[in-house]
Motif scaffolding. Structure first.
Motif, PDB file in Angstrom:
ATOM      1  N   MET A 209       0.840  -1.189   0.000  1.00 31.69           N
ATOM      2  CA  MET A 209       0.000   0.000   0.000  1.00 31.69           C
ATOM      3  C   MET A 209       0.880   1.245   0.000  1.00 31.69           C
ATOM      4  O   MET A 209       0.987   1.974   0.976  1.00 31.69           O
ATOM      5  N   PRO A 210       1.613   1.504  -1.068  1.00 28.97           N
ATOM      6  CA  PRO A 210       2.571   2.563  -1.085  1.00 28.97           C
ATOM      7  C   PRO A 210       2.002   3.946  -0.908  1.00 28.97           C
ATOM      8  O   PRO A 210       2.616   4.802  -0.317  1.00 28.97           O
ATOM      9  N   ASP A 211       0.819   4.227  -1.431  1.00 25.31           N
ATOM     10  CA  ASP A 211       0.270   5.565  -1.353  1.00 25.31           C
ATOM     11  C   ASP A 211       0.014   5.993   0.084  1.00 25.31           C
ATOM     12  O   ASP A 211       0.146   7.137   0.435  1.00 25.31           O
ATOM     13  N   SER A 212      -0.376   5.064   0.902  1.00 22.41           N
ATOM     14  CA  SER A 212      -0.712   5.405   2.271  1.00 22.41           C
ATOM     15  C   SER A 212       0.497   5.779   3.088  1.00 22.41           C
ATOM     16  O   SER A 212       0.399   6.456   4.081  1.00 22.41           O
ATOM     17  N   ARG A 213       1.656   5.342   2.640  1.00 24.85           N
ATOM     18  CA  ARG A 213       2.858   5.590   3.429  1.00 24.85           C
ATOM     19  C   ARG A 213       3.792   6.598   2.790  1.00 24.85           C
ATOM     20  O   ARG A 213       4.837   6.924   3.326  1.00 24.85           O
ATOM     21  N   GLY A 214       3.443   7.075   1.632  1.00 26.72           N
ATOM     22  CA  GLY A 214       4.261   8.072   0.993  1.00 26.72           C
ATOM     23  C   GLY A 214       5.434   7.500   0.245  1.00 26.72           C
ATOM     24  O   GLY A 214       6.137   8.185  -0.477  1.00 26.72           O
ATOM     25  N   THR A 215       5.708   6.207   0.392  1.00 26.67           N
ATOM     26  CA  THR A 215       6.821   5.554  -0.274  1.00 26.67           C
ATOM     27  C   THR A 215       6.550   4.071  -0.326  1.00 26.67           C
ATOM     28  O   THR A 215       5.803   3.542   0.478  1.00 26.67           O
ATOM     29  N   SER A 216       7.157   3.381  -1.269  1.00 26.38           N
ATOM     30  CA  SER A 216       6.943   1.937  -1.400  1.00 26.38           C
ATOM     31  C   SER A 216       7.902   1.131  -0.542  1.00 26.38           C
ATOM     32  O   SER A 216       7.861  -0.094  -0.564  1.00 26.38           O
ATOM     33  N   ALA A 217       8.784   1.786   0.212  1.00 24.01           N
ATOM     34  CA  ALA A 217       9.750   1.069   1.046  1.00 24.01           C
ATOM     35  C   ALA A 217       9.015   0.220   2.074  1.00 24.01           C
ATOM     36  O   ALA A 217       8.111   0.710   2.758  1.00 24.01           O
ATOM     37  N   PRO A 218       9.365  -1.060   2.190  1.00 19.17           N
ATOM     38  CA  PRO A 218       8.672  -1.923   3.144  1.00 19.17           C
ATOM     39  C   PRO A 218       8.978  -1.529   4.584  1.00 19.17           C
ATOM     40  O   PRO A 218      10.033  -0.981   4.881  1.00 19.17           O
ATOM     41  N   VAL A 219       8.043  -1.840   5.456  1.00 16.92           N
ATOM     42  CA  VAL A 219       8.225  -1.566   6.876  1.00 16.92           C
ATOM     43  C   VAL A 219       8.795  -2.811   7.544  1.00 16.92           C
ATOM     44  O   VAL A 219       8.197  -3.883   7.491  1.00 16.92           O
ATOM     45  N   GLN A 220       9.935  -2.661   8.197  1.00 20.25           N
ATOM     46  CA  GLN A 220      10.575  -3.790   8.859  1.00 20.25           C
ATOM     47  C   GLN A 220      10.131  -3.867  10.318  1.00 20.25           C
ATOM     48  O   GLN A 220       9.714  -2.872  10.920  1.00 20.25           O
ATOM     49  N   ARG A 221      10.251  -5.063  10.878  1.00 22.67           N
ATOM     50  CA  ARG A 221       9.882  -5.256  12.286  1.00 22.67           C
ATOM     51  C   ARG A 221      10.692  -4.333  13.199  1.00 22.67           C
ATOM     52  O   ARG A 221      10.185  -3.821  14.198  1.00 22.67           O
ATOM     53  N   ARG A 222      11.967  -4.153  12.846  1.00 22.22           N
ATOM     54  CA  ARG A 222      12.828  -3.307  13.658  1.00 22.22           C
ATOM     55  C   ARG A 222      12.291  -1.878  13.713  1.00 22.22           C
ATOM     56  O   ARG A 222      12.355  -1.212  14.737  1.00 22.22           O
ATOM     57  N   GLU A 223      11.709  -1.419  12.607  1.00 21.85           N
ATOM     58  CA  GLU A 223      11.177  -0.063  12.568  1.00 21.85           C
ATOM     59  C   GLU A 223       9.913   0.059  13.418  1.00 21.85           C
ATOM     60  O   GLU A 223       9.716   1.067  14.113  1.00 21.85           O
ATOM     61  N   ILE A 224       9.066  -0.963  13.367  1.00 22.55           N
ATOM     62  CA  ILE A 224       7.878  -0.955  14.224  1.00 22.55           C
ATOM     63  C   ILE A 224       8.289  -0.954  15.690  1.00 22.55           C
ATOM     64  O   ILE A 224       7.726  -0.228  16.520  1.00 22.55           O
ATOM     65  N   GLY A 225       9.301  -1.754  16.008  1.00 15.61           N
ATOM     66  CA  GLY A 225       9.814  -1.772  17.374  1.00 15.61           C
ATOM     67  C   GLY A 225      10.380  -0.428  17.791  1.00 15.61           C
ATOM     68  O   GLY A 225      10.173   0.030  18.926  1.00 15.61           O
ATOM     69  N   ALA A 226      11.091   0.232  16.875  1.00 19.31           N
ATOM     70  CA  ALA A 226      11.661   1.547  17.175  1.00 19.31           C
ATOM     71  C   ALA A 226      10.554   2.577  17.410  1.00 19.31           C
ATOM     72  O   ALA A 226      10.676   3.442  18.287  1.00 19.31           O
ATOM     73  N   TRP A 227       9.475   2.482  16.621  1.00 18.95           N
ATOM     74  CA  TRP A 227       8.334   3.378  16.829  1.00 18.95           C
ATOM     75  C   TRP A 227       7.704   3.122  18.202  1.00 18.95           C
ATOM     76  O   TRP A 227       7.455   4.064  18.965  1.00 18.95           O
TER      77      TRP A 227
END
Length: 439
Positions: free
Chosen positions: A1-19
């Motif tokens: 769902m690239p439009d919703s996030r502003g970029t097509s870069a995938p979200v990694q687990r590490r990033e969710i954890g950092a958030w």
């Protein structure tokens, strides 16, 4: 769902954890400064002179200070969110607000007995910085989550946050035990606890700034138009277009109501337990530590339930628990009653905070994350003014009748529950999608 996030870069687990770890980091401030150690210290030590002259006046000064801070956030939060959207700089603003909160929390430690003005200034600055950071970190949620897992991720963050509060409280309790064993007074160990809180916040927030990505892209501005003016214009436009997102704005009103009750509990719970049930500092800290565990369970469990049964249904259940908890508190005449009421509140608090943030994310057009979460912050800040200040006014007018003041808190939850019944998740999501396509 690239439009919703502003970029097509995938979200990694590490990033969710950092958030989620930012919730862990900033919860120590809420737990130590707003809820447990500093709130009672402010009334008993900082405001001791005025409290002796008129019972309830120091509690009123405390709630009025929190209200003033939140009024300032109410005015500037949505504009900062809109500017962050336009500049794609949520992370930069988050770093600035975190630095300011950590610094002003440390400065609170320098306020001694009867230094009310200095304490109030530091309290207001730290609360403003904390609240702006809370808005900004929430605005990242729709970028790293989808509508299918937003409840779980929001609940994960809040749940982790309560463990962060538990860590900070545990460190403070260990130091208080050490200090009291050596006959040191609160004027020694409370300032040290503030330094501990500031240090833990600074250290544990670092994963957020290392791994969380800014996925938004800058928006073009008209020539000779400042970002502040552009941000103000965007907020005004959003408010004018409220009819396009009726469920979102109705929920923001609903959230303002029930969060007025939550905000009151956060800033006066320890004072209530001390004044009504006679809890001392160590009993209060142990109580809040256990309540943090209960709240973590509530945030995690209700996050799961939210994705399975829907946000409105889950929030309705949480508000019913809040109402039951207030009734229990009204009849408290023993330590056991305080423990029961406290843990019911913890369970409900985790659910309402995680659930409210996730539902706003689901009803928000993705290109307006910072802006709408600025309005979410506005609703929370309005609640943090209305709830505690109304409670403080009743306390002041009744010369310290804490039980009677609880009726105002109960009313916020009841009216919020009624308004929640008018909100449709499905209709709200469809409206957000149409708004996104029209942008």
């Amino acid at each position: 769902m690239p439009d919703s996030r502003g970029t097509s870069a995938p979200v990694q687990r590490r990033e969710i954890g950092a958030w989620a770890f930012f919730d862990f980091a900033n919860s120590g401030y809420t737990t130590v400064v707003l809820t447990t150690i500093y709130s009672t210290y402010f009334v008993a030590v900082i405001g001791a002179g005025m409290e002796a002259a008129q019972p309830g006046s120091a509690t009123f000064a405390w709630t009025l200070s929190i209200g003033a801070a939140n009024l300032l956030v109410l005015l500037c939060g949505p504009v900062i969110g809109a500017i962050a959207d336009r500049r794609a700089s949520k992370k930069r603003f988050l770093l600035l607000s975190t630095t300011l909160c950590v610094g002003s929390t440390a400065l609170l430690a320098l306020a001694g007995p009867d230094q009310l003005q200095f304490a109030v200034v530091c309290l207001i600055v730290s609360t403003i910085a904390f609240s702006i950071g809370e808005n900004l970190i929430a605005a990242f949620l729709p970028e790293i989550a989808t509508s299918d897992n937003m409840g779980r991720i929001s609940g994960y963050g809040w749940s982790l946050g309560y463990f962060g509060g538990l860590l900070t409280l545990s460190a403070c309790l260990a130091y208080i035990n050490w200090a009291e064993a050596r006959d040191m007074a609160a004027t020694h160990y409370v300032p040290v606890c503030l330094f501990i809180t500031a240090l833990i916040f600074a250290v544990t927030a670092s994963p957020t700034f290392i791994w969380l990505r800014e996925r938004a892209t800058p928006m073009p501005s008209a020539p000779n138009l400042s970002y502040v003016r552009a941000g103000l214009d965007r907020v005004v436009l959003t408010l004018r277009e409220a009819t396009h997102l009726p469920d979102l704005f109705r929920f923001l009103l609903c959230l303002t109501l029930f969060q007025s009750g939550v905000a009151t509990v956060v800033v006066v719970a320890a004072i209530y337990a001390q004044q009504v049930a006679g809890f001392d500092s160590q009993q209060l800290i142990v109580l809040i530590m256990v309540v943090n565990l209960t709240a973590a369970i509530g945030a995690f469990a209700f996050g799961q339930a939210q994705d399975r049964f829907g946000s409105v249904v889950s929030l309705r259940a949480a508000l019913l628990i809040w109402i039951a908890a207030i009734f229990v508190t009204q009849g408290v005449d023993s330590a056991g009653g305080v423990w029961l009421a406290g843990n019911l509140m913890g369970l409900a608090m985790g659910a309402t905070q995680a659930g409210g943030r996730a539902l706003v994310g689901q009803l928000t057009p993705h290109s307006r994350n910072g802006e709408i979460f600025g309005l979410w912050g506005l609703a929370n800040r309005a609640a943090a003014i209305i709830g505690p200040v109304s409670y403080g006014l009743i306390i002041d007018a009744t010369s310290g009748d804490y039980r009677f003041a609880l009726y105002s808190t109960l009313a916020f939850f009841v009216v919020g529950l009624i308004l929640l019944g008018t909100i449709s998740e499905q209709r709200g999501r469809a409206a957000a999608l149409l708004d996104e396509q029209a942008t």
